[in-house]
Design an enzyme around this catalytic site. Sequence first.
Site, PDB file in Angstrom:
ATOM      1  N   SER A 105     -39.458  32.756  19.733  1.00  0.00           N
ATOM      2  CA  SER A 105     -40.265  33.708  18.980  1.00  0.00           C
ATOM      3  C   SER A 105     -41.331  34.336  19.877  1.00  0.00           C
ATOM      4  O   SER A 105     -41.011  35.029  20.838  1.00  0.00           O
ATOM      5  CB  SER A 105     -40.877  33.009  17.766  1.00  0.00           C
ATOM      6  OG  SER A 105     -41.441  33.927  16.871  1.00  0.00           O
ATOM      7  N   GLU A 115     -31.989  36.913  10.360  1.00  0.00           N
ATOM      8  CA  GLU A 115     -33.430  36.938  10.604  1.00  0.00           C
ATOM      9  C   GLU A 115     -33.894  38.301  11.087  1.00  0.00           C
ATOM     10  O   GLU A 115     -33.126  39.075  11.669  1.00  0.00           O
ATOM     11  CB  GLU A 115     -33.826  35.856  11.607  1.00  0.00           C
ATOM     12  CG  GLU A 115     -33.154  36.008  12.959  1.00  0.00           C
ATOM     13  CD  GLU A 115     -33.734  35.046  13.986  1.00  0.00           C
ATOM     14  OE1 GLU A 115     -34.968  34.972  14.086  1.00  0.00           O
ATOM     15  OE2 GLU A 115     -32.953  34.398  14.694  1.00  0.00           O
TER      16      GLU A 115
END
Length: 255
Positions: A147, A237
Amino acid sequence: MTPSDAERKIRRWLPLIRLLQVYLPLSVARWAEKRSASHINLPADFTHEVVSADGVRCEWFIPQNSAQHQSVLLYLHGGGFVYGLSSLHRDMVAYLARKMGIRALMVDYRVAPEHPFPAALEDCVTVYRWLLKQDVSAQKIVVAGDSAGGNLTLTALMKLREDGDPLPAAAACLSPVADLTDRDTKDLHDPLLHPRALRFYSQSYAAHQDTRNPLISPVFGDWRGLPPLLIHAGEDEILREDAMRSEALAKQAGV
Protein backbone atom coordinates in the site's frame (compact mmCIF):
# COMPACT_ATOMS: atom_id res chain seq x y z
CA MET A 1 -10.73 -17.91 -7.79
CA THR A 2 -12.59 -19.61 -4.94
CA PRO A 3 -11.66 -18.01 -1.59
CA SER A 4 -10.13 -20.24 1.06
CA ASP A 5 -11.66 -20.73 4.50
CA ALA A 6 -9.00 -18.41 5.93
CA GLU A 7 -9.86 -15.69 3.41
CA ARG A 8 -13.59 -16.00 4.10
CA LYS A 9 -12.91 -15.65 7.82
CA ILE A 10 -10.83 -12.51 7.27
CA ARG A 11 -13.37 -10.99 4.87
CA ARG A 12 -16.11 -11.17 7.52
CA TRP A 13 -14.22 -8.50 9.48
CA LEU A 14 -13.46 -6.21 6.55
CA PRO A 15 -16.75 -4.22 6.52
CA LEU A 16 -16.21 -3.22 10.15
CA ILE A 17 -12.59 -2.23 9.55
CA ARG A 18 -13.68 -0.29 6.47
CA LEU A 19 -16.14 1.78 8.49
CA LEU A 20 -13.70 2.35 11.33
CA GLN A 21 -11.23 3.92 8.90
CA VAL A 22 -13.79 6.63 8.17
CA TYR A 23 -15.45 7.25 11.54
CA LEU A 24 -12.82 6.36 14.14
CA PRO A 25 -10.64 9.37 15.07
CA LEU A 26 -7.04 8.96 13.96
CA SER A 27 -5.76 9.49 17.50
CA VAL A 28 -7.92 6.65 18.83
CA ALA A 29 -6.97 4.31 15.97
CA ARG A 30 -3.28 5.03 16.55
CA TRP A 31 -3.67 4.39 20.29
CA ALA A 32 -5.25 0.99 19.61
CA GLU A 33 -2.61 0.16 17.02
CA LYS A 34 0.22 1.10 19.37
CA ARG A 35 -1.18 -1.07 22.16
CA SER A 36 -1.47 -4.10 19.89
CA ALA A 37 1.97 -3.53 18.41
CA SER A 38 3.60 -3.34 21.85
CA HIS A 39 3.20 -7.09 22.29
CA ILE A 40 5.64 -8.87 20.00
CA ASN A 41 5.27 -12.64 20.04
CA LEU A 42 7.85 -14.07 17.67
CA PRO A 43 8.80 -17.75 17.38
CA ALA A 44 11.71 -18.91 19.50
CA ASP A 45 13.97 -19.20 16.45
CA PHE A 46 13.78 -15.45 15.76
CA THR A 47 15.88 -12.54 16.96
CA HIS A 48 14.15 -9.16 17.19
CA GLU A 49 16.23 -6.02 17.59
CA VAL A 50 15.42 -2.29 17.50
CA VAL A 51 18.14 -0.18 15.87
CA SER A 52 18.71 3.41 14.80
CA ALA A 53 19.69 3.69 11.14
CA ASP A 54 21.27 7.13 11.03
CA GLY A 55 18.47 8.44 13.23
CA VAL A 56 15.59 6.44 11.73
CA ARG A 57 14.04 3.83 14.03
CA CYS A 58 14.02 0.33 12.50
CA GLU A 59 13.39 -3.22 13.63
CA TRP A 60 15.41 -6.29 12.66
CA PHE A 61 13.68 -9.66 12.27
CA ILE A 62 16.36 -12.33 12.02
CA PRO A 63 15.42 -16.02 11.66
CA GLN A 64 17.96 -18.64 12.62
CA ASN A 65 18.01 -20.03 9.08
CA SER A 66 19.45 -16.71 7.83
CA ALA A 67 22.85 -17.25 9.47
CA GLN A 68 24.57 -18.18 6.19
CA HIS A 69 23.02 -15.41 4.10
CA GLN A 70 24.05 -11.76 3.81
CA SER A 71 20.87 -10.78 1.94
CA VAL A 72 18.39 -8.34 3.49
CA LEU A 73 14.68 -7.74 2.91
CA LEU A 74 14.12 -4.02 3.49
CA TYR A 75 10.40 -3.76 4.23
CA LEU A 76 8.36 -0.54 4.08
CA HIS A 77 5.04 -1.03 5.85
CA GLY A 78 1.68 0.26 4.69
CA GLY A 79 -0.88 2.21 6.66
CA GLY A 80 -2.04 5.06 4.46
CA PHE A 81 1.06 7.14 5.30
CA VAL A 82 -0.60 7.94 8.66
CA TYR A 83 -0.16 4.74 10.70
CA GLY A 84 3.03 3.27 12.11
CA LEU A 85 4.21 -0.30 12.47
CA SER A 86 1.44 -2.75 13.31
CA SER A 87 1.48 -6.24 14.79
CA LEU A 88 0.11 -7.56 11.49
CA HIS A 89 3.07 -6.14 9.59
CA ARG A 90 5.49 -7.64 12.09
CA ASP A 91 3.86 -11.06 11.74
CA MET A 92 3.91 -10.85 7.95
CA VAL A 93 7.53 -9.74 7.73
CA ALA A 94 8.64 -12.43 10.16
CA TYR A 95 6.86 -14.99 7.99
CA LEU A 96 8.55 -13.67 4.83
CA ALA A 97 11.98 -13.61 6.49
CA ARG A 98 11.65 -17.24 7.53
CA LYS A 99 10.36 -18.38 4.13
CA MET A 100 13.16 -16.51 2.34
CA GLY A 101 15.80 -17.49 4.86
CA ILE A 102 17.14 -13.92 5.12
CA ARG A 103 17.17 -11.01 7.56
CA ALA A 104 14.39 -8.45 7.34
CA LEU A 105 14.64 -4.80 8.36
CA MET A 106 11.42 -2.83 8.85
CA VAL A 107 11.52 0.96 8.66
CA ASP A 108 9.50 2.85 11.27
CA TYR A 109 9.32 5.96 9.11
CA ARG A 110 7.69 9.25 10.12
CA VAL A 111 3.99 9.49 9.32
CA ALA A 112 1.56 12.19 8.19
CA PRO A 113 -0.17 14.49 8.81
CA GLU A 114 2.44 15.55 11.37
CA HIS A 115 5.22 14.64 8.93
CA PRO A 116 3.97 14.97 5.32
CA PHE A 117 5.98 14.38 2.13
CA PRO A 118 8.92 14.03 1.85
CA ALA A 119 9.52 12.85 5.44
CA ALA A 120 8.63 9.16 4.95
CA LEU A 121 10.54 8.96 1.66
CA GLU A 122 13.60 10.59 3.22
CA ASP A 123 13.55 8.08 6.08
CA CYS A 124 13.33 5.09 3.73
CA VAL A 125 16.18 6.36 1.56
CA THR A 126 18.26 7.06 4.68
CA VAL A 127 17.82 3.49 5.89
CA TYR A 128 18.77 2.03 2.50
CA ARG A 129 21.95 4.09 2.45
CA TRP A 130 22.64 3.07 6.06
CA LEU A 131 22.51 -0.59 4.99
CA LEU A 132 25.10 0.12 2.31
CA LYS A 133 27.33 1.66 4.98
CA GLN A 134 26.99 -1.58 6.98
CA ASP A 135 28.78 -3.33 4.10
CA VAL A 136 25.57 -4.85 2.73
CA SER A 137 25.90 -4.94 -1.05
CA ALA A 138 23.08 -3.33 -3.03
CA GLN A 139 22.74 -6.60 -4.94
CA LYS A 140 22.03 -8.32 -1.61
CA ILE A 141 19.07 -6.05 -0.85
CA VAL A 142 15.44 -6.51 -1.89
CA VAL A 143 13.03 -3.68 -1.08
CA ALA A 144 9.34 -4.44 -0.58
CA GLY A 145 6.26 -2.69 0.71
CA ASP A 146 2.48 -2.78 0.81
CA SER A 147 0.00 0.00 0.00
CA ALA A 148 1.70 3.24 1.14
CA GLY A 149 4.85 1.16 1.58
CA GLY A 150 4.51 0.09 -2.05
CA ASN A 151 4.46 3.76 -3.01
CA LEU A 152 7.58 4.37 -0.91
CA THR A 153 9.26 1.37 -2.52
CA LEU A 154 8.76 2.80 -6.01
CA THR A 155 9.57 6.40 -5.12
CA ALA A 156 12.66 5.36 -3.15
CA LEU A 157 13.94 3.52 -6.23
CA MET A 158 13.38 6.61 -8.37
CA LYS A 159 15.05 8.87 -5.81
CA LEU A 160 18.05 6.56 -5.44
CA ARG A 161 18.45 6.30 -9.22
CA GLU A 162 18.27 10.10 -9.60
CA ASP A 163 20.94 10.55 -6.92
CA GLY A 164 23.25 7.98 -8.47
CA ASP A 165 23.03 5.43 -5.66
CA PRO A 166 23.45 1.72 -6.48
CA LEU A 167 20.01 0.15 -6.81
CA PRO A 168 18.82 -3.01 -5.01
CA ALA A 169 18.64 -6.38 -6.70
CA ALA A 170 14.85 -6.28 -6.96
CA ALA A 171 11.69 -4.84 -5.42
CA ALA A 172 8.19 -6.06 -4.65
CA CYS A 173 4.99 -4.05 -4.22
CA LEU A 174 1.80 -5.35 -2.63
CA SER A 175 -1.14 -3.20 -3.78
CA PRO A 176 1.01 -0.08 -4.20
CA VAL A 177 -0.50 3.40 -4.04
CA ALA A 178 0.93 4.82 -7.24
CA ASP A 179 -1.36 7.79 -7.96
CA LEU A 180 -2.31 10.29 -5.25
CA THR A 181 -4.16 12.69 -7.56
CA ASP A 182 -7.91 13.09 -7.10
CA ARG A 183 -9.67 10.21 -8.80
CA ASP A 184 -13.27 9.21 -9.35
CA THR A 185 -13.79 6.19 -7.09
CA LYS A 186 -17.58 6.35 -6.71
CA ASP A 187 -18.09 3.22 -8.82
CA LEU A 188 -15.44 1.22 -6.97
CA HIS A 189 -16.14 -0.78 -3.83
CA ASP A 190 -13.02 -1.92 -2.07
CA PRO A 191 -13.70 -4.54 0.65
CA LEU A 192 -11.24 -2.82 3.00
CA LEU A 193 -10.34 0.69 1.83
CA HIS A 194 -13.11 3.31 1.88
CA PRO A 195 -12.78 6.08 -0.77
CA ARG A 196 -13.08 8.74 1.95
CA ALA A 197 -10.23 7.13 3.85
CA LEU A 198 -8.14 6.97 0.69
CA ARG A 199 -8.64 10.71 0.09
CA PHE A 200 -7.74 11.51 3.70
CA TYR A 201 -4.57 9.44 3.54
CA SER A 202 -3.50 10.98 0.24
CA GLN A 203 -4.20 14.56 1.35
CA SER A 204 -2.41 14.01 4.68
CA TYR A 205 0.75 12.81 2.96
CA ALA A 206 0.85 15.16 -0.03
CA ALA A 207 -0.29 18.16 2.05
CA HIS A 208 -0.05 21.14 -0.31
CA GLN A 209 2.46 19.59 -2.69
CA ASP A 210 1.77 18.85 -6.36
CA THR A 211 0.41 15.30 -6.36
CA ARG A 212 1.76 14.82 -9.89
CA ASN A 213 5.27 14.98 -8.46
CA PRO A 214 6.77 11.59 -9.45
CA LEU A 215 8.13 11.17 -5.92
CA ILE A 216 4.54 11.40 -4.64
CA SER A 217 2.73 9.66 -7.51
CA PRO A 218 5.22 7.38 -9.27
CA VAL A 219 2.90 6.81 -12.26
CA PHE A 220 4.10 10.25 -13.44
CA GLY A 221 7.77 9.30 -13.09
CA ASP A 222 10.50 7.83 -15.26
CA TRP A 223 10.61 4.06 -14.80
CA ARG A 224 13.70 3.43 -16.90
CA GLY A 225 16.60 1.70 -15.21
CA LEU A 226 14.68 0.42 -12.21
CA PRO A 227 15.47 -3.09 -10.92
CA PRO A 228 13.16 -6.07 -11.54
CA LEU A 229 9.72 -5.55 -9.99
CA LEU A 230 7.12 -7.96 -8.63
CA ILE A 231 3.67 -6.37 -8.25
CA HIS A 232 0.66 -7.93 -6.52
CA ALA A 233 -2.95 -6.72 -6.26
CA GLY A 234 -6.32 -8.12 -5.28
CA GLU A 235 -8.99 -8.60 -7.90
CA ASP A 236 -11.59 -6.39 -6.17
CA GLU A 237 -9.67 -3.47 -4.67
CA ILE A 238 -9.35 0.21 -5.48
CA LEU A 239 -5.57 -0.08 -5.78
CA ARG A 240 -5.75 -2.76 -8.48
CA GLU A 241 -5.70 -0.01 -11.13
CA ASP A 242 -2.55 1.48 -9.59
CA ALA A 243 -0.87 -1.92 -9.71
CA MET A 244 -1.85 -2.50 -13.33
CA ARG A 245 -0.67 0.98 -14.38
CA SER A 246 2.61 0.40 -12.57
CA GLU A 247 3.12 -2.90 -14.36
CA ALA A 248 2.38 -1.33 -17.75
CA LEU A 249 4.71 1.63 -17.17
CA ALA A 250 7.51 -0.65 -15.96
CA LYS A 251 7.18 -2.90 -19.01
CA GLN A 252 7.15 0.10 -21.37
CA ALA A 253 10.39 1.26 -19.76
CA GLY A 254 12.02 -2.15 -20.21
CA VAL A 255 11.92 -3.06 -16.51
